[in-house]
Scaffold this active site. Structure first.
Site, PDB file in Angstrom:
ATOM      1  N   ASP A 193     -51.917  72.723   8.884  1.00 20.12           N
ATOM      2  CA  ASP A 193     -52.961  71.697   8.999  1.00 20.12           C
ATOM      3  C   ASP A 193     -53.956  71.784   7.846  1.00 20.12           C
ATOM      4  O   ASP A 193     -54.446  70.768   7.361  1.00 20.12           O
ATOM      5  CB  ASP A 193     -53.734  71.874  10.312  1.00 20.12           C
ATOM      6  N   GLY A 194     -54.258  73.012   7.424  1.00 21.45           N
ATOM      7  CA  GLY A 194     -55.229  73.202   6.343  1.00 21.45           C
ATOM      8  C   GLY A 194     -54.759  72.541   5.052  1.00 21.45           C
ATOM      9  O   GLY A 194     -55.578  72.054   4.267  1.00 21.45           O
TER      10      GLY A 194
ATOM     11  N   ASN B  57     -61.091  66.047   9.759  1.00 22.81           N
ATOM     12  CA  ASN B  57     -61.295  66.687  11.070  1.00 22.81           C
ATOM     13  C   ASN B  57     -62.711  66.450  11.584  1.00 22.81           C
ATOM     14  O   ASN B  57     -62.906  65.730  12.544  1.00 22.81           O
ATOM     15  CB  ASN B  57     -61.079  68.202  10.974  1.00 22.81           C
TER      16      ASN B  57
HETATM   17  N1  LIG Z   1     -63.535  77.893  16.780  1.00 25.01           N
HETATM   18  C1  LIG Z   1     -62.633  77.138  16.201  1.00 25.01           C
HETATM   19  O1  LIG Z   1     -61.665  76.667  16.783  1.00 25.01           O
HETATM   20  C2  LIG Z   1     -62.815  76.794  14.749  1.00 25.01           C
HETATM   21  C3  LIG Z   1     -63.803  77.399  13.983  1.00 25.01           C
HETATM   22  C4  LIG Z   1     -63.917  77.029  12.647  1.00 25.01           C
HETATM   23  C5  LIG Z   1     -63.052  76.063  12.106  1.00 25.01           C
HETATM   24  N2  LIG Z   1     -62.104  75.510  12.890  1.00 25.01           N
HETATM   25  C6  LIG Z   1     -61.213  74.447  12.394  1.00 25.01           C
HETATM   26  O2  LIG Z   1     -60.550  74.807  11.227  1.00 25.01           O
HETATM   27  C7  LIG Z   1     -60.441  73.646  10.441  1.00 25.01           C
HETATM   28  C8  LIG Z   1     -60.120  74.020   9.032  1.00 25.01           C
HETATM   29  O3  LIG Z   1     -58.770  74.373   9.028  1.00 25.01           O
HETATM   30  P1  LIG Z   1     -58.164  75.358   7.918  1.00 25.01           P
HETATM   31  O4  LIG Z   1     -56.685  75.418   8.134  1.00 25.01           O
HETATM   32  O5  LIG Z   1     -58.710  74.979   6.587  1.00 25.01           O
HETATM   33  O6  LIG Z   1     -58.832  76.708   8.332  1.00 25.01           O
HETATM   34  P2  LIG Z   1     -58.159  78.005   8.989  1.00 25.01           P
HETATM   35  O7  LIG Z   1     -57.103  78.500   8.084  1.00 25.01           O
HETATM   36  O8  LIG Z   1     -59.279  78.893   9.420  1.00 25.01           O
HETATM   37  O9  LIG Z   1     -57.407  77.398  10.277  1.00 25.01           O
HETATM   38  C9  LIG Z   1     -58.033  76.986  11.436  1.00 25.01           C
HETATM   39  C10 LIG Z   1     -57.020  76.655  12.517  1.00 25.01           C
HETATM   40  O10 LIG Z   1     -57.316  75.351  12.993  1.00 25.01           O
HETATM   41  C11 LIG Z   1     -56.107  74.628  13.087  1.00 25.01           C
HETATM   42  N3  LIG Z   1     -56.370  73.221  12.878  1.00 25.01           N
HETATM   43  C12 LIG Z   1     -56.947  72.621  11.807  1.00 25.01           C
HETATM   44  N4  LIG Z   1     -57.010  71.303  12.002  1.00 25.01           N
HETATM   45  C13 LIG Z   1     -56.441  71.063  13.216  1.00 25.01           C
HETATM   46  C14 LIG Z   1     -56.217  69.898  13.977  1.00 25.01           C
HETATM   47  N5  LIG Z   1     -56.620  68.694  13.546  1.00 25.01           N
HETATM   48  N6  LIG Z   1     -55.613  70.005  15.190  1.00 25.01           N
HETATM   49  C15 LIG Z   1     -55.219  71.212  15.649  1.00 25.01           C
HETATM   50  N7  LIG Z   1     -55.433  72.359  14.994  1.00 25.01           N
HETATM   51  C16 LIG Z   1     -56.036  72.276  13.789  1.00 25.01           C
HETATM   52  C17 LIG Z   1     -55.225  75.206  12.004  1.00 25.01           C
HETATM   53  O11 LIG Z   1     -53.856  74.960  12.287  1.00 25.01           O
HETATM   54  C18 LIG Z   1     -55.568  76.652  12.051  1.00 25.01           C
HETATM   55  O12 LIG Z   1     -54.768  77.330  12.977  1.00 25.01           O
HETATM   56  C19 LIG Z   1     -61.787  72.984  10.595  1.00 25.01           C
HETATM   57  O13 LIG Z   1     -61.742  71.611  10.293  1.00 25.01           O
HETATM   58  C20 LIG Z   1     -62.071  73.260  12.061  1.00 25.01           C
HETATM   59  O14 LIG Z   1     -61.659  72.199  12.880  1.00 25.01           O
HETATM   60  C21 LIG Z   1     -61.966  75.863  14.192  1.00 25.01           C
HETATM   61  N1  LIG Z   2     -53.225  73.504  -2.294  1.00 23.96           N
HETATM   62  C1  LIG Z   2     -54.194  74.281  -1.838  1.00 23.96           C
HETATM   63  N2  LIG Z   2     -55.108  74.848  -2.665  1.00 23.96           N
HETATM   64  C2  LIG Z   2     -56.097  75.642  -2.206  1.00 23.96           C
HETATM   65  N3  LIG Z   2     -56.257  75.949  -0.921  1.00 23.96           N
HETATM   66  C3  LIG Z   2     -55.384  75.421  -0.032  1.00 23.96           C
HETATM   67  C4  LIG Z   2     -54.312  74.561  -0.449  1.00 23.96           C
HETATM   68  N4  LIG Z   2     -53.600  74.195   0.657  1.00 23.96           N
HETATM   69  C5  LIG Z   2     -54.206  74.792   1.696  1.00 23.96           C
HETATM   70  N5  LIG Z   2     -55.260  75.519   1.298  1.00 23.96           N
HETATM   71  C6  LIG Z   2     -56.149  76.337   2.142  1.00 23.96           C
HETATM   72  O1  LIG Z   2     -55.363  77.428   2.624  1.00 23.96           O
HETATM   73  C7  LIG Z   2     -55.721  77.720   3.974  1.00 23.96           C
HETATM   74  C8  LIG Z   2     -54.468  77.876   4.828  1.00 23.96           C
HETATM   75  O2  LIG Z   2     -53.703  76.706   4.792  1.00 23.96           O
HETATM   76  P1  LIG Z   2     -52.891  76.181   6.048  1.00 23.96           P
HETATM   77  O3  LIG Z   2     -53.808  75.931   7.206  1.00 23.96           O
HETATM   78  O4  LIG Z   2     -52.077  75.026   5.587  1.00 23.96           O
HETATM   79  O5  LIG Z   2     -51.952  77.391   6.347  1.00 23.96           O
HETATM   80  P2  LIG Z   2     -51.794  78.242   7.673  1.00 23.96           P
HETATM   81  O6  LIG Z   2     -53.135  78.741   8.090  1.00 23.96           O
HETATM   82  O7  LIG Z   2     -50.715  79.249   7.402  1.00 23.96           O
HETATM   83  O8  LIG Z   2     -51.190  77.174   8.677  1.00 23.96           O
HETATM   84  P3  LIG Z   2     -51.729  76.687  10.128  1.00 23.96           P
HETATM   85  O9  LIG Z   2     -52.757  75.623   9.856  1.00 23.96           O
HETATM   86  O10 LIG Z   2     -50.486  76.123  10.757  1.00 23.96           O
HETATM   87  O11 LIG Z   2     -52.310  77.869  10.852  1.00 23.96           O
HETATM   88  C9  LIG Z   2     -56.641  76.587   4.433  1.00 23.96           C
HETATM   89  O12 LIG Z   2     -57.960  77.083   4.503  1.00 23.96           O
HETATM   90  C10 LIG Z   2     -56.554  75.539   3.364  1.00 23.96           C
HETATM   91  O13 LIG Z   2     -57.795  74.898   3.106  1.00 23.96           O
END
Ligand SMILES: NC(=O)c1ccc[n+]([C@@H]2O[C@H](COP(=O)([O-])OP(=O)(O)OC[C@H]3O[C@@H](n4cnc5c(N)ncnc54)[C@H](O)[C@@H]3O)[C@@H](O)[C@H]2O)c1
Ligand SMILES: Nc1ncnc2c1ncn2[C@@H]1O[C@H](COP(=O)(O)OP(=O)(O)OP(=O)(O)O)[C@@H](O)[C@H]1O
Length: 464
Positions: free
Chosen positions: A234-235, A307
């Site tokens: 998702d990130g 988000n």
């Molecule tokens: N307490 C919490 O649940 C919490 C705290 C801080 C941030 N977040 C979420 O993390 C997001 C940033 O994601 P990231 O991947 O860059 O950070 P990250 O790597 O810390 O991942 C956060 C988790 O949120 C999940 N996630 C993100 N967007 C989602 C969605 N629309 N639906 C379901 N799950 C989702 C990701 O799969 C990941 O497991 C923020 O937009 C925020 O929504 C959640």
């Molecule tokens: N191309 C990119 N360059 C820099 N940062 C990135 C890039 N793609 C993703 N990221 C950052 O890397 C982090 C992890 O990415 P992502 O959520 O896709 O992986 P994950 O945590 O393994 O997967 P999931 O969301 O399924 O838990 C996120 O915080 C996202 O903002």
């Protein structure tokens, strides 16, 4: 307060401008489509002869020429204006000077048509009126959100691949996908500068992969890219959306867990041929307004989130004190850890963790979810998409607040500062595996294990 008023006015004007722009593009498309049909009868299509196509559009029959043709008054029979929306970008100002690093050979973007699908033939046309007032009776005439289907009208030629960093399996898949798209589908491929370097470290064969040299070029990617592929979770989709501050090309998210190498080829083949079921995910447009700023130049540009935007207490040990307004109505004061303003796509992320409801991503609305409110009765709200929200840190607040955007870019809000947030004009189209509803249910079942409970055994008390 004058500046806040101005931003509120501007948000309303932006909505009206976006509608006017859509009408203008539709009109331009109709004219251009007509010209294209004429051209098609004169020469080979891109699919038949890509080389000739490049020469042709670069010459006197170029798209630039078509875009500024005067109105003919006739409408193309094949325009989808009556049952969908045509999205077509005309690259008018992409001369070598304006876009030096991005291939001058790519002269046009693939056009596509969006169609609101319906099971019954009678309902086949998308109408903007969702209620009718015939004979003084109010009846529901249309559903506002149907499954949307994207059909390519010209073949997509340019793909941007964005990848999660620091993952070996993503690196391997990316290299494989880049060479497959080039060799089997003759696509132009863009990758991030970091990824281009990684590919070149592996082999100089990847020299054809293009990238950008600075942010200015990156912000114009939407002019050349037909499709974005994300490799990650998702990130990575959030990252991809953040690269487009205006219109966003369709995004095809590949999460690594379930993908073997043959399946990605099948999936990409069907996406490139179309039609594709898509989910149009709304984004929020946020402005930080600084106390005492005399004009808009002193404030920062808009930030788009897919988000949510979160306003929390950060490192401060005091409760947040946030005054919230919807248009000009007072909503409430948030005293607690903070507030999340979330899109419906974001409803399954942070907002869910804070007790907000899960909402189908195509439901238009803004979730208003408090974080640990110090009150027994502060339930989360879902507000309609048309409202403009203003979150004000009052001048008498004990501490600062912090805003973060899709979990990134934290900005401090001092007493007197405000955050203004409304629905952005540019949604993020994401390709579905099935359709938007089955994908949503799949994500909450598989990703979140929603309502997973052991089934009660048959062997127990029964009704007599
Ligand atoms: N307490 C919490 O649940 C919490 C705290 C801080 C941030 N977040 C979420 O993390 C997001 C940033 O994601 P990231 O991947 O860059 O950070 P990250 O790597 O810390 O991942 C956060 C988790 O949120 C999940 N996630 C993100 N967007 C989602 C969605 N629309 N639906 C379901 N799950 C989702 C990701 O799969 C990941 O497991 C923020 O937009 C925020 O929504 C959640
Ligand atoms: N191309 C990119 N360059 C820099 N940062 C990135 C890039 N793609 C993703 N990221 C950052 O890397 C982090 C992890 O990415 P992502 O959520 O896709 O992986 P994950 O945590 O393994 O997967 P999931 O969301 O399924 O838990 C996120 O915080 C996202 O903002």
């Amino acid at each position: 307060m004058r500046t806040v008023g101005k931003v509120l006015r501007e948000a309303a004007e932006a909505k009206a401008a976006a509608q006017a722009e859509a009408t203008e593009w539709k009109h331009k498309y109709e004219l251009e489509r007509e010209k294209n049909l004429q051209l098609e009868t004169k020469g080979p299509t891109f699919a038949e002869n890509p080389g000739n196509f490049e020469q042709k559009v670069g010459g006197s029959d170029s798209i630039e020429h078509l875009a500024i043709e005067p109105e003919t008054g006739e409408k193309s029979q094949r325009c989808c204006g009556e049952n969908g929306i045509c999205s077509h970008e005309v690259l008018r100002d992409r001369g070598p000077d304006s876009y030096p690093n991005i291939h001058s050979k790519i002269t046009r973007k693939a056009s596509f048509k969006l169609k609101w699908c319906s099971k019954s033939k009678k309902d086949d046309q998308h109408k903007h009126d969702i209620v009718s007032f015939e004979k003084g009776n109010i009846t529901t005439a249309e559903r506002s959100s149907k499954q949307i289907s994207l059909k390519w009208e010209t073949p997509p030629q340019t793909v941007l691949i964005l990848t999660k960093p620091n993952s070996t399996s993503v690196k391997i898949l990316c290299a494989e996908m880049v060479s497959w798209l080039k060799e089997k589908r003759s696509m132009n491929i863009f990758v991030e500068p970091r990824v281009r370097n990684e590919l070149l470290e592996e082999s100089s064969y990847f020299n054809f992969a293009q990238s950008w040299i600075d942010d200015k070029e990156m912000w114009r990617l939407h002019e050349v890219v037909d499709l974005v592929v994300t490799l990650g979770g998702d990130g990575t989709v959030l990252w991809a959306a953040s690269k487009f501050k205006g219109p966003v090309p369709p995004i095809v998210p590949f999460s690594l867990g379930s993908l073997d190498s043959e399946r990605y080829k099948e999936c990409l083949k069907s996406i490139l041929e179309g039609p594709i079921s898509i989910t149009l995910r709304h984004r929020l447009q946020c402005h930080v307004i600084r106390e005492g700023s005399e004009n808009e130049n002193e404030n920062e540009g808009p930030i788009l989130v897919l988000n949510e935007v979160t306003i929390d207490r950060g490192i401060s040990s005091f409760l947040t004190n946030l005054e919230c307004y919807s248009d000009n109505s007072f909503v409430t004061t948030v005293q607690g850890d903070g507030l999340i303003l979330s899109t419906t796509s974001g409803s399954t992320a942070y907002s869910l963790a804070a007790g907000g409801s899960m909402v189908h991503p195509q439901v238009p609305g803004i979730l208003f979810t408090p974080i640990c409110p110090h009150s027994l009765s502060f339930r989360p709200l879902i507000l309609p998409e048309h409202v403009t929200l203003r979150i004000q840190v009052p001048l008498n607040s004990r501490g600062h607040a912090w805003a973060s955007f899709d979990g990134k870019d934290r900005k401090q809000l001092a007493p007197g500062d405000a955050l203004v947030c409304s629905m952005a004009a540019w949604p993020v189209p994401t390709a579905c595996r099935g359709d938007s509803t089955s994908d949503f249910l799949h994500s909450i079942h598989d990703g979140l294990h929603w309502n997973l409970r052991r089934t009660q055994s048959f062997d127990g008390p029964r009704e007599s």
